[in-house]
Design a protein around this motif. Structure first.
Motif, PDB file in Angstrom:
ATOM      1  N   GLU A  67       2.180   5.254  18.785  1.00  0.00           N
ATOM      2  CA  GLU A  67       1.830   5.690  20.141  1.00  0.00           C
ATOM      3  C   GLU A  67       2.931   6.566  20.739  1.00  0.00           C
ATOM      4  OE1 GLU A  67       0.921   2.134  22.312  1.00  0.00           O
ATOM      5  OE2 GLU A  67      -1.065   1.950  21.402  1.00  0.00           O
ATOM      6  N   ILE A  68       3.388   7.515  19.963  1.00  0.00           N
ATOM      7  CA  ILE A  68       4.423   8.443  20.416  1.00  0.00           C
ATOM      8  C   ILE A  68       3.752   9.563  21.213  1.00  0.00           C
ATOM      9  CG2 ILE A  68       6.204  10.065  19.649  1.00  0.00           C
ATOM     10  CD1 ILE A  68       6.579   8.346  17.169  1.00  0.00           C
ATOM     11  N   PRO A  69       4.256   9.906  22.393  1.00  0.00           N
ATOM     12  CA  PRO A  69       3.656  10.987  23.193  1.00  0.00           C
ATOM     13  C   PRO A  69       3.656  12.315  22.442  1.00  0.00           C
ATOM     14  CG  PRO A  69       5.171   9.691  24.520  1.00  0.00           C
ATOM     15  CD  PRO A  69       5.372   9.250  23.098  1.00  0.00           C
ATOM     16  N   LEU A  70       2.778  13.234  22.870  1.00  0.00           N
ATOM     17  CA  LEU A  70       2.602  14.498  22.153  1.00  0.00           C
ATOM     18  C   LEU A  70       3.887  15.316  22.094  1.00  0.00           C
ATOM     19  CD1 LEU A  70      -0.920  15.741  23.318  1.00  0.00           C
ATOM     20  CD2 LEU A  70      -0.312  14.066  21.564  1.00  0.00           C
ATOM     21  N   ARG A  71       4.632  15.360  23.177  1.00  0.00           N
ATOM     22  CA  ARG A  71       5.861  16.154  23.194  1.00  0.00           C
ATOM     23  C   ARG A  71       6.833  15.650  22.116  1.00  0.00           C
ATOM     24  NH1 ARG A  71       8.025  19.499  26.868  1.00  0.00           N
ATOM     25  NH2 ARG A  71       6.436  18.917  28.403  1.00  0.00           N
ATOM     26  N   ALA A  80      11.086  17.704  10.671  1.00  0.00           N
ATOM     27  CA  ALA A  80      10.693  17.674   9.264  1.00  0.00           C
ATOM     28  C   ALA A  80      10.425  19.073   8.704  1.00  0.00           C
ATOM     29  CB  ALA A  80       9.454  16.809   9.090  1.00  0.00           C
ATOM     30  N   GLY A  81      10.613  20.102   9.550  1.00  0.00           N
ATOM     31  CA  GLY A  81      10.432  21.471   9.074  1.00  0.00           C
ATOM     32  C   GLY A  81       9.036  22.019   9.255  1.00  0.00           C
ATOM     33  N   PHE A  82       8.202  21.346  10.048  1.00  0.00           N
ATOM     34  CA  PHE A  82       6.829  21.806  10.268  1.00  0.00           C
ATOM     35  C   PHE A  82       6.699  22.438  11.652  1.00  0.00           C
ATOM     36  CE2 PHE A  82       6.309  18.076   7.414  1.00  0.00           C
ATOM     37  CZ  PHE A  82       5.799  18.759   6.307  1.00  0.00           C
ATOM     38  N   ALA A  83       5.665  23.238  11.806  1.00  0.00           N
ATOM     39  CA  ALA A  83       5.376  23.830  13.116  1.00  0.00           C
ATOM     40  C   ALA A  83       4.811  22.750  14.039  1.00  0.00           C
ATOM     41  CB  ALA A  83       4.375  24.970  12.969  1.00  0.00           C
ATOM     42  N   PRO A  84       5.044  22.863  15.341  1.00  0.00           N
ATOM     43  CA  PRO A  84       4.465  21.883  16.271  1.00  0.00           C
ATOM     44  C   PRO A  84       2.946  21.857  16.163  1.00  0.00           C
ATOM     45  CG  PRO A  84       6.106  23.261  17.364  1.00  0.00           C
ATOM     46  CD  PRO A  84       5.854  23.876  16.027  1.00  0.00           C
ATOM     47  N   ALA A  85       2.378  20.679  16.375  1.00  0.00           N
ATOM     48  CA  ALA A  85       0.926  20.525  16.283  1.00  0.00           C
ATOM     49  C   ALA A  85       0.245  20.656  17.639  1.00  0.00           C
ATOM     50  CB  ALA A  85       0.590  19.160  15.677  1.00  0.00           C
ATOM     51  N   TYR A  86       1.007  20.503  18.721  1.00  0.00           N
ATOM     52  CA  TYR A  86       0.403  20.458  20.047  1.00  0.00           C
ATOM     53  C   TYR A  86       0.991  21.562  20.926  1.00  0.00           C
ATOM     54  CZ  TYR A  86      -0.609  15.900  18.102  1.00  0.00           C
ATOM     55  OH  TYR A  86      -1.011  14.892  17.258  1.00  0.00           O
ATOM     56  N   ARG A  87       0.096  22.318  21.560  1.00  0.00           N
ATOM     57  CA  ARG A  87       0.527  23.417  22.414  1.00  0.00           C
ATOM     58  C   ARG A  87       0.896  22.895  23.796  1.00  0.00           C
ATOM     59  NH1 ARG A  87      -3.177  28.641  22.490  1.00  0.00           N
ATOM     60  NH2 ARG A  87      -1.404  29.195  23.809  1.00  0.00           N
ATOM     61  N   GLU A  88       1.725  23.682  24.468  1.00  0.00           N
ATOM     62  CA  GLU A  88       2.065  23.390  25.862  1.00  0.00           C
ATOM     63  C   GLU A  88       1.827  24.660  26.663  1.00  0.00           C
ATOM     64  OE1 GLU A  88       5.639  21.631  28.691  1.00  0.00           O
ATOM     65  OE2 GLU A  88       6.067  22.170  26.614  1.00  0.00           O
ATOM     66  N   ARG A  89       0.774  24.651  27.452  1.00  0.00           N
ATOM     67  CA  ARG A  89       0.426  25.801  28.273  1.00  0.00           C
ATOM     68  C   ARG A  89       0.820  25.534  29.722  1.00  0.00           C
ATOM     69  NH1 ARG A  89      -3.946  24.578  24.945  1.00  0.00           N
ATOM     70  NH2 ARG A  89      -4.757  26.246  23.625  1.00  0.00           N
ATOM     71  N   PHE A 235      -6.182  11.977  31.547  1.00  0.00           N
ATOM     72  CA  PHE A 235      -7.198  12.584  30.706  1.00  0.00           C
ATOM     73  C   PHE A 235      -7.212  11.895  29.339  1.00  0.00           C
ATOM     74  CE2 PHE A 235      -6.488  15.883  33.834  1.00  0.00           C
ATOM     75  CZ  PHE A 235      -7.758  16.401  34.028  1.00  0.00           C
ATOM     76  N   GLY A 236      -8.392  11.601  28.841  1.00  0.00           N
ATOM     77  CA  GLY A 236      -8.505  10.964  27.536  1.00  0.00           C
ATOM     78  C   GLY A 236      -8.410  11.964  26.394  1.00  0.00           C
ATOM     79  N   THR A 237      -7.853  11.526  25.275  1.00  0.00           N
ATOM     80  CA  THR A 237      -7.715  12.309  24.035  1.00  0.00           C
ATOM     81  C   THR A 237      -7.233  13.736  24.261  1.00  0.00           C
ATOM     82  OG1 THR A 237     -10.062  12.978  24.048  1.00  0.00           O
ATOM     83  CG2 THR A 237      -9.490  10.937  22.889  1.00  0.00           C
ATOM     84  N   PRO A 238      -6.141  13.937  24.976  1.00  0.00           N
ATOM     85  CA  PRO A 238      -5.637  15.302  25.191  1.00  0.00           C
ATOM     86  C   PRO A 238      -5.010  15.858  23.923  1.00  0.00           C
ATOM     87  CG  PRO A 238      -4.079  13.731  26.061  1.00  0.00           C
ATOM     88  CD  PRO A 238      -5.253  12.933  25.586  1.00  0.00           C
ATOM     89  N   MET A 239      -5.106  17.180  23.756  1.00  0.00           N
ATOM     90  CA  MET A 239      -4.470  17.860  22.629  1.00  0.00           C
ATOM     91  C   MET A 239      -3.461  18.892  23.119  1.00  0.00           C
ATOM     92  SD  MET A 239      -5.645  16.423  19.966  1.00  0.00           S
ATOM     93  CE  MET A 239      -5.121  17.532  18.663  1.00  0.00           C
ATOM     94  N   ASP A 240      -3.286  18.993  24.417  1.00  0.00           N
ATOM     95  CA  ASP A 240      -2.323  19.903  25.020  1.00  0.00           C
ATOM     96  C   ASP A 240      -1.290  19.072  25.763  1.00  0.00           C
ATOM     97  OD1 ASP A 240      -1.989  22.996  26.113  1.00  0.00           O
ATOM     98  OD2 ASP A 240      -1.427  21.498  27.616  1.00  0.00           O
TER      99      ASP A 240
END
Length: 268
Positions: A67-71, A80-89, A235-240
């Motif tokens: 349950e780690i927050p998106l940020r 780990a060397g990967f691109a972020p999965a979640y955008r911040e607008r 908001f439920g199930t946010p991806m941003d």
């Protein structure tokens, strides 16, 4: 004109260290996390020690179970060397137009009761007219953006002198903030908690009545005392990230007298 060279960005900490810290913070053993995420304890141990590099999907799976927050999930991916999965607008981004419309609809729907939207660090994003009516008369510095809702509520030059049950309400707000810190490990929130605790005033965990079902805020308004219960909507199930960190705080009457008073204020 002289120019100062920019300092290089600090190298991210190893992904294994971060995973281990989050697991321990959630008070889970390696067996607990491995079982919950449906992986072997050996594989998890290798990832935490740096002997194995987790895949992108593995990091997302572990982050969801923890349950780690998106940020903070983005921080794990970057480590780990990967691109972020979640955008911040920015909230003004056209892609979030429907979010802004929804917030405005919810705020207006709460009239004549106060409601406001805050971000992760408790800055005011938007509010309805009922909220503005309750804040009228405060010193101008509290009403200039960016408005910080917790500081405004607990500072001795803000709303605090008007909150009749301030020790109880202060304890309630600080406990909410402590739970938020526990969920996010956000250094900014830790600094905020230290500042709020430095404000004069006591904390009391006991309510003024033995049969109370929740902690109300008792706000003096002229000769009246408004008793209001707070509710929080997210908001439920946010991806941003921006969307995930917004919360709508609404205050509903705890008694009929408060409801009548708020309706009279709106009519006036």
């Amino acid at each position: 004109m002289s120019h100062t060279a920019a300092l290089p960005a600090a190298s991210p900490r190893p992904i294994g260290d971060l995973l281990r810290e989050w697991r321990r913070h959630r008070r889970l053993s390696q067996l607990d996390l491995a079982s919950g995420a449906e992986i072997s304890t050996r594989h998890l141990s290798f990832m935490e020690s740096g002997r194995a590099q987790p895949s992108r999907d593995m990091i997302v799976r572990l982050a969801e179970y923890l349950e780690i927050p998106l940020r903070e999930r983005n921080q794990l991916l970057i480590a780990a060397g990967f691109a972020p999965a979640y955008r911040e607008r920015a909230l003004a981004d056209p892609a979030l137009a429907s979010v802004r419309d929804t917030m405005r609809l919810l705020l207006q729907g709460m009239e004549p009761y106060p409601a406001l939207v805050v971000d992760r660090h408790w800055h005011l994003v938007d509010c309805n007219q009922a909220t503005q009516r309750l804040l009228a008369g405060l010193p101008p510095q509290w009403l200039q953006p960016p408005i910080h809702v917790l500081k405004l509520s607990l500072h001795p030059t803000g709303l605090a002198p008007r909150i009749r049950n301030l020790p109880v309400w202060r304890a309630h707000l600080l406990e909410r903030l402590r739970r938020q810190i526990d969920a996010t490990q956000d250094p900014g929130l830790m600094t905020l908690l230290a500042e709020l605790r430095s404000y004069p005033g006591e904390e009391s965990a006991s309510s003024h009545t033995n049969d109370a079902i929740a902690v109300p805020m008792e706000l003096e308004l002229g000769d009246a005392v408004l008793s209001m219960l707070s509710t929080t909507t997210v908001f439920g199930t946010p991806m941003d990230i921006t969307l995930a960190e917004l919360a709508l705080e609404a205050f509903v009457p705890a008694d009929a007298a408060t409801a009548a008073c708020l309706r009279q204020l709106a009519a006036a």
